[in-house]
Design a protein around this motif. Sequence first.
Motif, short mmCIF file in Angstrom:
data_model
loop_
_atom_site.label_atom_id
_atom_site.label_comp_id
_atom_site.label_asym_id
_atom_site.label_seq_id
_atom_site.Cartn_x
_atom_site.Cartn_y
_atom_site.Cartn_z
N LEU A 86 30.12 28.91 60.83
CA LEU A 86 30.84 30.18 60.78
C LEU A 86 30.21 31.16 61.76
CD1 LEU A 86 31.23 30.90 56.94
CD2 LEU A 86 32.89 29.84 58.48
N GLU A 87 31.05 32.04 62.28
CA GLU A 87 30.52 33.16 63.06
C GLU A 87 31.01 34.44 62.42
OE1 GLU A 87 33.15 33.56 67.00
OE2 GLU A 87 32.10 31.64 66.87
N SER A 88 30.14 35.43 62.50
CA SER A 88 30.40 36.70 61.85
C SER A 88 30.67 37.76 62.91
CB SER A 88 29.16 37.08 61.04
OG SER A 88 29.32 38.33 60.44
N GLY A 89 31.63 38.61 62.63
CA GLY A 89 31.94 39.74 63.49
C GLY A 89 32.32 40.92 62.62
N THR A 90 32.81 41.96 63.27
CA THR A 90 33.24 43.13 62.50
C THR A 90 34.75 43.27 62.61
OG1 THR A 90 32.79 44.55 64.39
CG2 THR A 90 31.07 44.38 62.74
N ASP A 91 35.31 43.91 61.62
CA ASP A 91 36.75 44.16 61.58
C ASP A 91 37.10 45.17 62.68
OD1 ASP A 91 39.14 45.88 60.52
OD2 ASP A 91 39.22 44.00 59.37
N LYS A 92 38.25 44.95 63.32
CA LYS A 92 38.70 45.85 64.40
C LYS A 92 38.89 47.28 63.91
CE LYS A 92 41.73 42.42 65.44
NZ LYS A 92 43.03 41.90 65.81
N ASN A 93 39.35 47.42 62.66
CA ASN A 93 39.67 48.74 62.12
C ASN A 93 38.51 49.40 61.37
OD1 ASN A 93 42.31 48.39 63.06
ND2 ASN A 93 42.85 47.26 61.20
N ASP A 94 37.52 48.60 60.97
CA ASP A 94 36.42 49.15 60.18
C ASP A 94 35.14 48.38 60.50
OD1 ASP A 94 34.64 50.10 58.28
OD2 ASP A 94 36.05 49.93 56.61
N ASN A 95 34.26 48.98 61.27
CA ASN A 95 33.02 48.32 61.70
C ASN A 95 32.09 47.95 60.55
OD1 ASN A 95 33.75 48.33 64.37
ND2 ASN A 95 32.65 50.22 64.86
N ARG A 96 32.31 48.53 59.38
CA ARG A 96 31.46 48.21 58.22
C ARG A 96 31.83 46.88 57.60
NH1 ARG A 96 33.02 53.15 54.75
NH2 ARG A 96 34.96 52.45 55.68
N VAL A 97 33.04 46.40 57.87
CA VAL A 97 33.54 45.17 57.25
C VAL A 97 33.16 43.96 58.09
CG1 VAL A 97 35.62 43.94 56.51
CG2 VAL A 97 35.44 46.41 56.16
N ARG A 98 32.48 43.02 57.46
CA ARG A 98 32.07 41.77 58.11
C ARG A 98 33.20 40.75 57.99
NH1 ARG A 98 26.93 38.59 55.78
NH2 ARG A 98 27.63 36.55 56.41
N VAL A 99 33.61 40.20 59.12
CA VAL A 99 34.71 39.23 59.16
C VAL A 99 34.15 37.89 59.63
CG1 VAL A 99 36.94 38.69 60.20
CG2 VAL A 99 36.40 41.04 59.62
N LEU A 100 34.58 36.82 58.97
CA LEU A 100 34.09 35.48 59.30
C LEU A 100 35.21 34.61 59.85
CD1 LEU A 100 31.99 34.86 56.09
CD2 LEU A 100 31.17 35.65 58.30
N LYS A 101 34.82 33.68 60.73
CA LYS A 101 35.77 32.69 61.23
C LYS A 101 35.01 31.41 61.51
CE LYS A 101 35.75 33.78 66.16
NZ LYS A 101 36.59 34.07 67.32
N LEU A 102 35.74 30.32 61.59
CA LEU A 102 35.14 29.02 61.90
C LEU A 102 34.69 28.99 63.35
CD1 LEU A 102 37.73 26.62 60.20
CD2 LEU A 102 35.49 27.29 59.31
N THR A 103 33.57 28.32 63.59
CA THR A 103 33.07 28.14 64.95
C THR A 103 33.77 26.93 65.58
OG1 THR A 103 31.30 26.66 64.24
CG2 THR A 103 30.78 29.03 64.37
N GLU A 104 33.54 26.74 66.85
CA GLU A 104 34.06 25.57 67.55
C GLU A 104 33.51 24.29 66.91
OE1 GLU A 104 36.34 23.40 70.12
OE2 GLU A 104 36.39 25.57 69.81
N LYS A 105 32.23 24.30 66.54
CA LYS A 105 31.62 23.14 65.85
C LYS A 105 32.40 22.82 64.58
CE LYS A 105 27.37 21.91 63.33
NZ LYS A 105 26.01 22.34 62.95
#
Length: 162
Positions: A86-105
């Motif tokens: 998984l990789e973690s980023g921030t929500d476009k609308n709210d930098n406090r919200v952590r958003v996760l998505k699957l990595t290429e692996k």
Amino acid sequence: MENDFVKELGYFGFTMRLKRINDMLIQEGRKLYKELGVDIEPNWYVIFELLKVHQRLSITEIANRLLLAHPSVITITNKMIKAGYLESGTDKNDNRVRVLKLTEKARKKLPAYEKIWKSGEKGIARAFEDKDALGFLDLMEKTFGQNGFVKLTLDEYRKDQN
């Protein structure tokens, strides 16, 4: 099993028996993955599948969709991040919200993992082939969701006080 004190407790040992079953399945899952040379944990599959469908979700969205406690989701997903799934980023609308998505692996390995999970699903179905195990789980979730353990227990406790 002989001398099973928890079983002797009847309904008083109910949650302990559920915990034992869960622990047994997790332990068996780890053995399976080790045998197959797979570097994941047994409870990660649901996160893989959820993010496969929804691409990007916050921790709160994952917890809400799985009906799991927020800390449980954080524990699982932190391990998945550390393992590179998984990789973690921030929500476009709210930098406090952590958003996760699957990595290429994760995306590359997912088809192989899904074959294992499908076999596991078939194995569990075979173990319960003439029983309605899923129906019983539905009944348990519905019963405790509607009435709650606290309400059921307090109702009985108050009856005993009268």
